[in-house]
Design a protein around this motif. Structure first.
Motif, PDB file in Angstrom:
ATOM      1  N   UNK A 164      29.829  -3.262  -4.444  1.00 27.70           N
ATOM      2  CA  UNK A 164      28.925  -4.133  -4.091  1.00 27.70           C
ATOM      3  C   UNK A 164      29.400  -5.083  -2.964  1.00 27.70           C
ATOM      4  N   UNK A 165      30.867  -5.280  -2.513  1.00 26.39           N
ATOM      5  CA  UNK A 165      31.319  -5.950  -1.620  1.00 26.39           C
ATOM      6  C   UNK A 165      31.535  -5.093  -0.150  1.00 26.39           C
ATOM      7  N   UNK A 166      31.082  -3.808  -0.287  1.00 30.16           N
ATOM      8  CA  UNK A 166      31.079  -3.085   0.933  1.00 30.16           C
ATOM      9  C   UNK A 166      29.697  -3.294   1.612  1.00 30.16           C
ATOM     10  N   UNK A 167      29.851  -3.305   3.062  1.00 27.85           N
ATOM     11  CA  UNK A 167      28.502  -3.185   3.664  1.00 27.85           C
ATOM     12  C   UNK A 167      28.041  -1.654   3.962  1.00 27.85           C
ATOM     13  N   UNK A 168      27.200  -1.084   3.155  1.00 27.17           N
ATOM     14  CA  UNK A 168      26.788   0.326   3.100  1.00 27.17           C
ATOM     15  C   UNK A 168      26.009   0.783   4.458  1.00 27.17           C
ATOM     16  N   UNK A 169      26.224   1.811   4.998  1.00 28.18           N
ATOM     17  CA  UNK A 169      25.576   2.332   6.062  1.00 28.18           C
ATOM     18  C   UNK A 169      24.658   3.461   5.553  1.00 28.18           C
ATOM     19  N   UNK A 170      23.449   3.426   6.046  1.00 25.43           N
ATOM     20  CA  UNK A 170      22.504   4.373   5.444  1.00 25.43           C
ATOM     21  C   UNK A 170      22.718   5.537   6.703  1.00 25.43           C
ATOM     22  N   UNK A 171      22.962   6.679   5.956  1.00 27.57           N
ATOM     23  CA  UNK A 171      23.207   7.849   6.889  1.00 27.57           C
ATOM     24  C   UNK A 171      22.372   8.905   6.614  1.00 27.57           C
ATOM     25  N   UNK A 172      21.180   8.446   6.281  1.00 30.20           N
ATOM     26  CA  UNK A 172      20.037   9.380   6.002  1.00 30.20           C
ATOM     27  C   UNK A 172      19.387   9.645   7.263  1.00 30.20           C
ATOM     28  N   UNK A 173      18.723  10.893   7.313  1.00 19.03           N
ATOM     29  CA  UNK A 173      17.827  11.546   8.518  1.00 19.03           C
ATOM     30  C   UNK A 173      16.585  10.666   8.665  1.00 19.03           C
ATOM     31  N   UNK A 174      16.294   9.891   7.636  1.00 19.25           N
ATOM     32  CA  UNK A 174      15.297   8.828   7.665  1.00 19.25           C
ATOM     33  C   UNK A 174      15.476   7.920   8.558  1.00 19.25           C
ATOM     34  N   UNK A 175      16.625   7.374   8.438  1.00 21.03           N
ATOM     35  CA  UNK A 175      17.200   6.290   9.257  1.00 21.03           C
ATOM     36  C   UNK A 175      17.083   6.609  10.754  1.00 21.03           C
ATOM     37  N   UNK A 176      17.283   7.766  11.010  1.00 19.27           N
ATOM     38  CA  UNK A 176      17.188   8.250  12.512  1.00 19.27           C
ATOM     39  C   UNK A 176      15.954   8.304  12.905  1.00 19.27           C
ATOM     40  N   UNK A 177      15.187   8.903  12.303  1.00 18.59           N
ATOM     41  CA  UNK A 177      13.607   9.072  12.523  1.00 18.59           C
ATOM     42  C   UNK A 177      12.868   7.720  12.831  1.00 18.59           C
ATOM     43  N   UNK A 178      13.456   6.823  12.156  1.00 15.10           N
ATOM     44  CA  UNK A 178      12.706   5.542  12.241  1.00 15.10           C
ATOM     45  C   UNK A 178      13.100   4.796  13.643  1.00 15.10           C
ATOM     46  N   UNK A 179      14.185   5.423  14.266  1.00 12.51           N
ATOM     47  CA  UNK A 179      14.406   4.771  15.567  1.00 12.51           C
ATOM     48  C   UNK A 179      13.441   5.266  16.443  1.00 12.51           C
ATOM     49  N   UNK A 180      12.638   6.385  16.391  1.00 13.14           N
ATOM     50  CA  UNK A 180      12.014   7.101  17.756  1.00 13.14           C
ATOM     51  C   UNK A 180      10.745   6.221  17.908  1.00 13.14           C
TER      52      UNK A 180
END
Length: 742
Positions: free
Chosen positions: A374-390
């Motif tokens: 809970x105390x760590x800031x997670x990073x979303x490594x999903x492919x969906x996160x990448x496609x949302x940048x397009x």
């Protein structure tokens, strides 16, 4: 004398520090293959391995060991791919331009996966840039193999260094965090006097908090990730205890209930009291600097007698008849400040106790992996996160497109004008260009200044020295200094990189003055491309993107407010959800402050929302400080049952913040109606309760009853003030959103 001692201390700290050691490891990793292969007359292999070291080194980020290793191995993959694509495509110029554009654009999008990913990307960028350099007649595929071997060699050497000094990075982070906490205390002390520029001091506080948030995140990564993976040693347990105290101390400092109206009124009546409070704050800051030295310089911890003395002097002043001069609310206000100072001193003393009892096992409840996560800031490594940048609405997409386009322009300039070392232009470009205009502008200035300084110094040395041995020694020394400064002194790093390049070329060709000239010219061209490209090509002005950070900060404050409300209602042990909400509120505030700072660096014509963002930033920071004050008081004092008036204020504050969010997001949400009459009744109740308790206090003669009533009086006064202040700020936030087109 003190200045001389400080210079000596800082110089010794630098030489024995982690940055210098990492620079030394990098230099060793680069020089050793060159030396050995030169002996066996296979220098092409040594050069390729050295390039491999240079490529993978930027991705060597401390933290979770698993993430570090995966990041560096990913960097090798990108480095190999960039070298092969860049090398083989150069035979056909138009194909090379397409390859450069596609490769740079594609890997630059990976920056969405966080800071470590951005450094891994940098390896790929360096690889395709260095594919234009002619380092021998070796076949491209074989050259690439040796680059990969060089990268693996660096991983081995740097991992050995990390094994020999496993705790140095964490200790350095703790020391730097303690130092920043001391700096924060100094600013808080200066705010007590209206003669100082309070607006400037508050801006400095915001910038400082951004740095502290970064250190806290790095420490969470270093302490909690390793703990989650491998359990708890006595050393990591102690560091975690200290880190917890540092986070609590920051909340206490932010919660310091500075009501400037009261402070100024008291200062006019009794300036000596305010001066004593400032003296105590400054003594606490000195002790934090001492604790910083304990971590960084490995000195022995000692308690501060001056801090204890200042505390006792204020305690004695409050025991005297100063209340006869001050109004009752003013006197209670000073007592509340005194209580907060006491809590801060207790946290500092707690850190000292842990440092002194280094051989004892400190008690710390071991939490589950789920609780730690809970105390760590997670990073979303999903492919969906990448496609949302397009999309052009994404700053990451814009930066990737801009960088790819400018790289193609740089390649074209080098090819068309037959530039001697065209890759220097590209190297300058990838080092300087940043997603934001302000950072690119600042880095361009520093790069050009450092290059000019390095070029001038190199010119003087080359003019009077002709020894190959001297050039070799100076080249190695400059390499170490350059990489040890690159994070904290970019001007110095750029100067030493230029010196290193000149001395390396001095070993291979006689016309060194031409090398210096081309180096300066190429740096100017690369910097110019980066600067104007960021201004013209799909610019990401903060006025177009700041709203998300405002909303995130408001939502984080709402969650923090709810946790404070829940804890006040239920009492008991402090839940993890409270700590997580506090952490997220601090981080969101830091992100908002960074957004404001970036906008401040942009051209005036592009700061369309500058004043608006300033209002959101200042109001949100004030709101968070007041929240921290309320939460800290409730956590550290025995409190009574929450009243209906408390619930009413909380409901109205939360409603105002949600309405502000909906206005910013332009959502037509029907708000649950809140009664203004209920708020008036709640305000009247709190005022009457204060009067009732004051009368009871004056009528009681029993010391025990007086002490109990005094505690209740302080609770009612502080909570009443904070509720009214939080409501006023939330109302101001809502009005800002209402009165402007956001």
């Amino acid at each position: 004398m003190n200045n001389l001692e400080n210079i000596k201390k800082n110089t010794l700290r630098y030489i024995t520090g982690l940055d210098f050691a990492k620079g030394y490891v990098l230099a060793l990793a680069m020089v050793l293959p060159l030396y050995i292969t030169n002996i066996f007359d296979i220098l092409d292999i040594g050069i390729a391995m050295t390039l491999g070291v240079l490529m993978v080194a930027p991705s060597d980020v401390p933290g979770n060991l698993k993430h570090r290793l995966l990041g560096m191995l990913s960097a090798i993959v990108l480095g190999v791919l960039g070298t092969l694509l860049g090398g083989y495509s150069q035979e056909i110029f138009w194909l090379n331009l397409i390859v450069v554009f596609v490769f740079v654009f594609t890997i630059s999008l990976l920056a969405v996966y966080g800071f470590r990913a951005s450094l891994v990307i940098f390896t790929g960028l360096i690889a395709i840039v260095l594919s234009y350099a002619n380092f021998g007649d070796i076949a491209i595929w074989l050259h690439t193999v040796y680059i990969a071997l060089g990268s693996l060699w660096y991983i081995l050497l740097s991992s050995l260094f990390l094994y020999l000094r496993p705790n140095k990075h964490t200790e350095l982070l703790l020391g730097e965090t303690a130092q920043l906490t001391g700096d924060f205390l100094i600013l808080r002390g200066k705010l007590l006097f209206k003669e100082n520029n309070r607006e400037l001091l508050q801006d400095q506080q915001l910038k400082l908090q951004v740095s502290m948030n970064e250190k806290h995140e790095d420490l969470r990564e270093a302490l909690l990730s390793s703990r989650k993976a491998s359990g708890v040693s006595n050393s990591s347990r102690r560091k975690l205890l200290i880190f917890i105290d540092l986070v609590d101390l920051l909340e206490l400092i932010m919660a310091h209930p500075i009501n400037y109206k009261y402070i100024d009124e008291i200062g006019e009546k009794e300036p000596s009291i305010i001066a004593k409070y400032q003296e105590l704050i400054f003594e606490m800051s000195k002790q934090m600097f001492h604790i910083s030295e304990v971590f960084i310089d490995n000195t022995k911890v000692s308690s501060s007698l001056n801090m204890s003395k200042s505390f006792k002097e204020i305690e004695a002043l409050l025991m005297e008849e100063k209340s006869a001069v001050l109004d009752e609310p003013q006197f209670l206000f000073l007592q509340n400040i005194f209580d907060f100072e006491l809590k801060q001193i207790e946290k500092i003393n707690s850190i000292e106790r842990v440092l002194k009892n280094i051989n004892k096992r400190n008690k710390l409840k071991i939490q589950s992996k789920e609780e730690i996560q809970q105390f760590l800031t997670p990073i979303d490594y999903s492919f969906r996160n990448l496609t949302q940048q397009l999309s052009l609405s994404s700053p990451t997409f814009r930066h990737a497109l801009r960088l790819a386009f400018l790289m193609v322009i740089g390649v074209f300039i080098g090819h068309y004008f037959q530039v001697q070392n065209a890759y220097w232009i590209l190297l300058t470009l990838i080092v300087i260009l940043r997603p934001s205009y302000g950072l690119t502008k600042e880095r361009s200035k520093k790069r050009i200044l450092g290059t000019f300084i390095g070029g001038a110094v190199a010119f003087i040395i080359v003019l009077f020295v002709q020894s190959q041995l001297v050039f070799m020694i100076l080249g190695i020394v400059c390499l170490i200094l350059a990489f040890s400064m690159i994070q904290k002194n970019y001007v110095g790093a750029a100067a030493f990189i230029t010196l290193n390049v000149v001395f390396i070329y001095a070993l291979m060709q006689p016309n060194i003055l031409d090398v210096i000239q081309y180096r300066v010219i190429d740096t100017i061209i690369g910097s110019g491309l980066a600067f104007f490209g960021n201004f013209i090509l799909w610019p990401s002005w903060e006025s177009s993107f700041y709203k998300n950070n405002v909303v995130d900060a408001l939502q984080a404050n709402i969650n923090y407010l709810k946790e404070i409300d829940r804890f006040y209602q239920k009492k008991g042990n402090l839940p993890n959800s409270y700590k997580v909400a506090r952490k997220k509120a601090f981080i969101a505030m830091g992100n908002l402050s960074e957004t404001f700072q970036r906008m401040a660096q942009e051209p005036k014509s592009k700061r369309k929302s500058y004043r608006r963002l300033y209002e959101y930033n200042a109001l949100n920071y004030t709101f968070l400080s007041s929240l921290a004050s309320l939460g800290t008081f409730i956590r550290n004092n025995t409190t009574t049952q929450a009243s209906n008036a408390f619930d009413t204020y909380m409901e109205h504050i939360e409603a105002n913040l949600y309405e502000c969010i909906y206005k910013i997001e332009k959502k037509n949400v029907e708000m649950h109606p809140v009664s203004k009459e209920d708020l008036k009744r709640a305000s009247t109740f709190l005022e009457n309760e204060t009067i009732r308790l004051n009368l009871q206090y004056l009528q009681k003669e029993n010391p025990e009853q007086q002490e109990k009533l005094q505690a209740h009086r302080k609770e009612v006064q502080l909570i009443s003030e904070q509720l009214k202040w939080l409501y006023e700020i939330s109302l101001n936030l809502k009005n800002v959103a209402k009165s402007r087109k956001v």
